[in-house]
Enzyme design. Structure first.
Site, short mmCIF file in Angstrom:
data_model
loop_
_atom_site.label_atom_id
_atom_site.label_comp_id
_atom_site.label_asym_id
_atom_site.label_seq_id
_atom_site.Cartn_x
_atom_site.Cartn_y
_atom_site.Cartn_z
N ASP A 100 0.85 -1.19 0.00
CA ASP A 100 0.00 0.00 0.00
C ASP A 100 0.88 1.24 0.00
O ASP A 100 2.08 1.16 0.28
CB ASP A 100 -0.95 0.02 1.21
N GLU A 166 -0.05 -1.02 5.81
CA GLU A 166 1.03 -0.49 6.66
C GLU A 166 0.89 1.00 6.88
O GLU A 166 1.09 1.51 7.97
CB GLU A 166 2.39 -0.80 6.02
C1 LIG Z 1 9.12 3.65 7.59
C2 LIG Z 1 7.95 3.19 6.71
N1 LIG Z 1 8.34 3.21 5.35
C3 LIG Z 1 6.77 4.13 6.90
O1 LIG Z 1 6.60 5.06 6.15
N2 LIG Z 1 5.95 3.86 7.91
C4 LIG Z 1 4.81 4.70 8.26
C5 LIG Z 1 3.92 3.80 9.05
C6 LIG Z 1 2.85 4.41 9.84
C7 LIG Z 1 1.75 5.04 9.42
N3 LIG Z 1 1.07 5.36 10.53
C8 LIG Z 1 1.74 4.92 11.54
N4 LIG Z 1 2.81 4.33 11.14
C9 LIG Z 1 5.28 5.90 9.05
O2 LIG Z 1 6.34 5.86 9.69
O3 LIG Z 1 4.56 6.92 9.01
ZN ZN Z 2 7.00 2.00 4.16
ZN ZN Z 3 5.37 4.96 4.44
#
Ligand SMILES: C[C@H](N)C(=O)N[C@@H](Cc1c[nH]cn1)C(=O)O
Ligand code: ZN
Ligand code: ZN
Length: 476
Positions: A100, A166
């Site tokens: 996603d 995610e």
């Molecule tokens: C590090 C990863 N690629 C990422 O972008 N994770 C998101 C996941 C997320 C969304 N809401 C809470 N965690 C982020 O770090 O924002």
């Molecule tokens: Zn990511």
């Molecule tokens: Zn991300």
């Protein structure tokens, strides 16, 4: 191993156009998990991955996750579980990624169409999800294909787990991972996640820590419908006025979190830990480049890295229901929902943070004497993760970095969150490594997200080489 790995590397180079084409197809599917209307596209992306994997000879399952908790009308997208190879004499590596993406509209300020991979002469490949996380996810598939076409034996058994929520807090995944730790993932020897970024643009890194993320909504409602500010301004109590006062009570310009009790939960920084920051190659110039401005809170790299990795931060993301279009609409919004998140670190506890946030918001609102109605709630939460890099999994990755990039990697933590990382560690009981492909200027979550062709192609070699070195590592 050298001739074998060299054969794999040159095959990756020969297949580079095909691999870019595969990424173009993936970017063209707007799999935005946070928008209900895009859910069919998220599901389409799961099927795209499953079909590609089946063509490569992997066994694939699409696991349903039920309904979305905060929108029970909506099915969560399936998790793609796959296995490539089942040789008892080989190690088994479990890899995770997400298919996603964050939302993107051309009108946000993109220079190119966000859901078209635009490959420039300079090798920059723009498109939503190019670096986060479609490029790295396809990296694993591409590594399989290059081995096949080069006639090089695949060095490990590969278990794959690709999710489609995610960017919305990994809704529904935790239970599956907990259950499959001793099921589908039972023979995993270690875990590898490629879903973060280098600190700069030149030097790769291996990552052993992540912040968690608690995301909140603050809803304030008053009038039964949006109102004319000429008719009702000065007459009705305005939800937006209350909301901006609450949002202003959360954090200051210098990043200081103003919610009482938040900092009390943060583990003290040890002397030993302090020294870790000294050897890391990171400059304020690189940071200014990635930021596109010089508006940093700190003037030095150590304070900056600590603020990113080691301390919590609070960001205000937006206001649902507020007027946000160009022009000057004289409206009083009837209901507004402020969105903010707190990146959490050791030893903060999700529930404790939720309680403290709710108390602060309710207490602050009570001082206004407002007749409006307030609700504050977590939208999703995710834990921090901190592991030890003293493990064969990290050693193998370090050798792969040296082999592909000719330098020793930095060992870093990460400011972002991958909520499921800790669950993988706990359910499998195995070491988890973060092995990023993209660089600090990729602009994940931002407009003009990109992945450099060099990072993509060398990144495929890196993932493949890592698997070869994993196969060679002695048991610890
Ligand atoms: C590090 C990863 N690629 C990422 O972008 N994770 C998101 C996941 C997320 C969304 N809401 C809470 N965690 C982020 O770090 O924002
Ligand atoms: Zn990511
Ligand atoms: Zn991300």
């Amino acid at each position: 191993m050298a001739p074998q790995i060299d054969g794999f590397f040159s095959q990756v180079d020969s297949l580079s156009s095909h691999f870019i084409d595969r990424l173009s197809k993936a970017v063209a599917i707007p799999s935005v998990s946070s928008e209900a209307a895009r859910r069919p596209d998220v599901v389409r992306m799961a099927h795209f991955l499953a079909d590609e994997l089946k063509t490569l000879g992997a066994s694939v399952e699409l696991r349903p996750l039920g309904k979305q908790p905060d929108n029970p009308e909506l099915d969560l997208p399936p998790v793609v579980l796959a296995r490539y190879g089942n040789d008892k004499n080989k190690r088994t590596i479990l890899v995770y990624g997400h298919y996603d993406v964050q939302p993107a509209e051309k009108s946000d300020g993109w220079a190119t169409e966000p859901f078209t991979l635009s490959v420039g002469e300079d090798g920059r490949m723009f498109g939503r999800g190019s670096t986060d996380d479609k490029g790295p996810v396809l990296g694993w598939l591409n590594a399989i294909e290059a081995h096949q076409k080069a006639n090089v034996d695949f060095p490990v058994n590969l278990l794959m787990c690709f999710e489609g929520m995610e960017e919305y807090g990994s809704e529904g995944l935790e239970e599956l991972i907990q259950k499959e730790g001793k099921g589908y993932f039972a023979d995993a020897d270690a875990v590898c996640i490629s879903d973060n970024y280098w600190l700069g643009t030149e030097k790769p890194c291996l990552t052993y820590g992540l912040r968690g993320c608690n995301y909140y909504g603050v809803e304030i409602s008053g009038p039964g419908a949006d109102l004319h500010s000429g008719v009702f301004g000065g007459t009705a109590q305005e939800p937006m006025t209350d909301l901006v006062r609450i949002l202003a009570s959360l954090v200051d310009t210098h990043g200081k979190i103003l919610i009482p009790g938040i900092m009390d939960q943060v583990a003290p920084v040890t002397k030993e830990e302090e020294t870790l920051y000294d050897g890391i190659s990171f400059t304020m110039e690189t940071l200014h480049d990635s930021l596109g401005s010089k508006t940093t809170i700190f003037e030095d790299t150590k304070s900056t890295l600590m603020a990113r990795w080691r301390f919590p931060s609070l960001s205000i993301h937006g206001i649902e229901g507020a007027f946000s279009a160009p022009g000057a609409k004289t409206v009083i919004p009837a209901k507004v929902i402020g969105k903010f998140s707190i990146r959490i670190v050791p030893n903060m506890e999700i529930e404790k943070v939720n309680e403290i946030v709710a108390k602060h918001v309710n207490d602050t609102f009570a001082t206004f004497g407002s007749k409006n109605t307030l609700k504050v709630y977590p939208i999703h939460t995710g834990n921090w993760w901190a592991a030890s890099p003293n493990h064969w999994n990290f050693r193998a990755a370090s050798k792969a970095v040296e082999r592909v990039w000719g330098v020793q990697p930095d060992f870093t933590r990460e400011g972002g969150s991958i909520p499921i990382t800790l669950t993988f560690e706990q359910s499998t009981g195995k070491n988890v490594l973060l092995l990023p492909m993209g660089s600090s200027t990729d602009g994940a979550h931002s407009i003009n997200e990109k992945l450099d062709k060099k990072n993509y192609i060398e990144g495929i070699k890196l993932l493949g080489a890592y698997l070869h070195y994993v196969a060679e590592e002695p048991q610890q």
